[in-house]
Design a protein around this motif. Structure first.
Motif, short mmCIF file in Angstrom:
data_model
loop_
_atom_site.label_atom_id
_atom_site.label_comp_id
_atom_site.label_asym_id
_atom_site.label_seq_id
_atom_site.Cartn_x
_atom_site.Cartn_y
_atom_site.Cartn_z
N GLY A 48 0.86 -1.19 0.00
CA GLY A 48 0.00 0.00 0.00
C GLY A 48 0.89 1.23 0.00
O GLY A 48 2.07 1.16 0.39
N SER A 49 0.37 2.37 -0.43
CA SER A 49 1.25 3.53 -0.49
C SER A 49 1.49 4.12 0.89
O SER A 49 2.46 4.85 1.10
CB SER A 49 0.78 4.58 -1.50
N ASP A 50 0.65 3.81 1.88
CA ASP A 50 0.96 4.24 3.24
C ASP A 50 2.29 3.62 3.70
O ASP A 50 3.10 4.28 4.36
CB ASP A 50 -0.14 3.83 4.22
N LEU A 82 4.98 5.46 1.92
CA LEU A 82 5.20 6.77 2.54
C LEU A 82 5.98 6.65 3.85
O LEU A 82 6.82 7.50 4.16
CB LEU A 82 3.85 7.46 2.80
N TYR A 86 -3.27 15.21 3.70
CA TYR A 86 -3.42 13.83 4.16
C TYR A 86 -2.92 13.74 5.60
O TYR A 86 -1.75 14.02 5.88
CB TYR A 86 -2.61 12.92 3.24
N PRO A 109 -0.02 15.91 -1.61
CA PRO A 109 -0.70 15.12 -2.63
C PRO A 109 -1.14 16.04 -3.77
O PRO A 109 -1.47 17.20 -3.55
CB PRO A 109 -1.94 14.57 -1.90
N ALA A 156 -5.55 16.07 -0.74
CA ALA A 156 -6.62 15.44 0.02
C ALA A 156 -6.72 16.19 1.34
O ALA A 156 -5.69 16.56 1.89
CB ALA A 156 -6.28 13.98 0.28
N ASP A 185 2.45 12.98 -3.84
CA ASP A 185 1.61 11.80 -3.56
C ASP A 185 0.45 11.84 -4.55
O ASP A 185 -0.48 12.62 -4.41
CB ASP A 185 1.13 11.93 -2.10
N ALA A 243 -2.04 9.79 -5.28
CA ALA A 243 -3.02 8.73 -5.02
C ALA A 243 -4.25 8.84 -5.94
O ALA A 243 -4.84 7.83 -6.31
CB ALA A 243 -3.45 8.77 -3.56
N TYR A 244 -4.61 10.08 -6.30
CA TYR A 244 -5.85 10.29 -7.07
C TYR A 244 -5.59 10.85 -8.46
O TYR A 244 -6.47 11.47 -9.05
CB TYR A 244 -6.77 11.25 -6.28
N THR A 291 -0.71 4.60 -5.74
CA THR A 291 -1.35 3.47 -5.06
C THR A 291 -2.26 2.74 -6.03
O THR A 291 -2.78 3.36 -6.98
CB THR A 291 -2.17 3.95 -3.85
N SER A 349 -4.89 1.40 -4.73
CA SER A 349 -6.10 1.32 -3.89
C SER A 349 -7.27 2.13 -4.43
O SER A 349 -8.41 1.85 -4.06
CB SER A 349 -5.79 1.85 -2.48
N LYS A 350 -7.03 3.14 -5.22
CA LYS A 350 -8.11 4.03 -5.61
C LYS A 350 -8.55 3.71 -7.04
O LYS A 350 -9.48 2.97 -7.23
CB LYS A 350 -7.67 5.48 -5.42
N ARG A 402 -3.53 -4.19 -1.09
CA ARG A 402 -2.41 -3.46 -0.49
C ARG A 402 -1.16 -3.41 -1.39
O ARG A 402 -0.18 -4.13 -1.15
CB ARG A 402 -2.02 -4.03 0.90
C1 PLP Z 1 -5.61 6.62 0.07
C2 PLP Z 1 -4.36 7.45 0.16
C3 PLP Z 1 -3.10 6.88 0.30
C4 PLP Z 1 -2.82 5.47 0.69
O1 PLP Z 1 -3.44 4.48 0.13
P1 PLP Z 1 -2.96 2.98 0.34
O2 PLP Z 1 -4.25 2.24 0.39
O3 PLP Z 1 -2.16 2.85 1.58
O4 PLP Z 1 -2.16 2.70 -0.87
C5 PLP Z 1 -1.98 7.69 0.25
N1 PLP Z 1 -2.09 9.01 0.10
C6 PLP Z 1 -3.28 9.61 0.00
C7 PLP Z 1 -3.33 11.09 -0.17
C8 PLP Z 1 -4.45 8.85 0.04
O5 PLP Z 1 -5.64 9.45 -0.01
#
Ligand code: PLP
Length: 355
Positions: A85-87, A90, A111, A151, A155, A181, A183-184, A210, A212-213, A221
């Motif tokens: 996962g990108s968390d 990070l 974030y 980001p 976010a 970042d 993510a979106y 990521t 995830s989105k 993950r």
């Molecule tokens: C959702 C999100 C992530 C992390 O997503 P993971 O599910 O851990 O990959 C990272 N940065 C931002 C800004 C997010 O909104």
């Protein structure tokens, strides 16, 4: 509380993720998951790994996945770092690149995991206020710093800035790492990845993604960072001092197939953007003020109705959105873009609540 906690654990205020309620028939618009499933090719690839080979460790390097990501983005595999996962990515970035003698800089509204990592790793940070319209103004980051992270789109605002702003900032910010970042990014923002291609790759720009989105694989993950090979090497040193196998066999196989299915990504992202456009029009007709979004969520407020009240009234009707109790944004709701049907239910509920 236990007296056996280490001193740092006693000081932590952990990140609180959006809730994952177990109730059925909820309209769940609170954690920016995709309303559509992942690529069918990803599901099939995971299926092929569901066998006795699971007794074996996965490839610690994730070489095939790095190859797929590098190919998609026109990079070299040694420019790719993988995480759970990108968390997780990070966390490695904060520990490995952003812990410096000067404070790391990020927006005051962003974030909320960033300050949590700073606390965990003992990193000093400084927040930079967003502008009047909740925009990131990159010129405010042209100060001595130990690193910059934000980001794009930001976010929870959903607002993005053009790549040219980031290039300008990078040109003056030569003494620390700039982390974007993304993510979106797939919902209408210019990615900074093209800046990393070929010999022109800057030594201090890192872009985090990521699955995830937009790739609809939050449950698998997988995240990654791309940048100069020397930055990636630093992250690998942290990873190999912590967990050699962050990505399992199922995750690696599923991620490769997802990365290779660009058509699925484009179709589902396009649909989300269409639904977003319609939803914003409908909410603004109801008197909401919505920030311009290039994400799969919107950030909106009603001048006559408190954010906390709207949040609760929606919840009472089985619709879950996100509300942040921080100053300056506690009048807002962050609403994930769902299906057209979910949007319809949301708008109907809001009409009822406002009436
Ligand atoms: C959702 C999100 C992530 C992390 O997503 P993971 O599910 O851990 O990959 C990272 N940065 C931002 C800004 C997010 O909104």
């Amino acid at each position: 509380m236990s007296r056996f906690w280490s001193p740092v654990v006693q000081t932590l205020t952990p990140y609180v993720p959006g809730e994952q309620p177990q109730m059925q028939r909820l309209v769940k618009l609170n954690t920016n998951e995709s309303p559509y499933g992942p690529s069918p090719r990803a599901l099939a690839a995971i299926e092929t790994q569901n066998n006795d080979d699971l007794r074996l460790y996965p490839d610690p390097e994730g070489a095939a996945l790095k190859q797929a990501i590098a190919k998609l983005h026109g990079l070299n595999p040694n420019q790719v770092f993988l995480g759970n996962g990108s968390d997780d990515v990070l966390a490695h970035v904060f520990a490995g690149l952003l812990k410096q003698s000067k404070p790391v800089h990020f927006p005051d509204i962003t974030y909320s995991f960033y300050p949590v990592y700073c606390k965990l790793f003992g990193i000093e940070y400084k927040t930079v206020p967003l502008g009047e319209h909740f925009e990131i103004n990159t010129s405010q980051y042209k100060v001595p710093n130990g690193g910059i992270i934000f980001p794009n789109p930001n976010a929870p605002t959903g607002r993005s800035i053009p790549r040219s702003d980031i290039e300008t900032l990078l040109a003056s910010n030569t003494e620390s790492v700039l982390v974007i970042d993304e993510a979106y990014v797939d919902y209408g923002t210019q990615s900074c990845i093209p800046l990393l291609r070929g010999d022109a790759c800057p030594e201090n720009l890192l872009v985090v993604h990521t699955l995830s989105k937009s790739r609809a694989l939050a449950g698998l993950r997988v995240g990654f960072a791309v940048g100069h090979p020397a930055l990636i090497e630093g992250l690998e040193r942290v990873k190999n001092s912590f967990n050699s196998y962050p990505l399992g066999r199922l995750a690696q196989a599923g991620a490769i197939a997802a990365i290779e299915d660009q058509t699925h990504l484009e179709q589902t992202s396009k649909k989300v953007i269409q639904t977003r456009t319609t939803l914003v029009d409908e909410l603004n007709t109801l008197g909401f003020e919505t920030l311009p979004s290039t994400a799969n969520f919107i950030f909106t407020r009603h001048p006559k109705h408190a954010g906390a009240k709207l949040y609760q009234a929606l919840r009472d009707r089985g619709i879950i959105v996100r509300h942040f109790k921080s100053s300056r944004i506690d009048e807002f709701l962050r609403i994930t873009i769902g299906t057209d049907e979910q949007s319809g239910e949301l708008v109907a509920a809001l009409k009822e609540i406002l009436a």
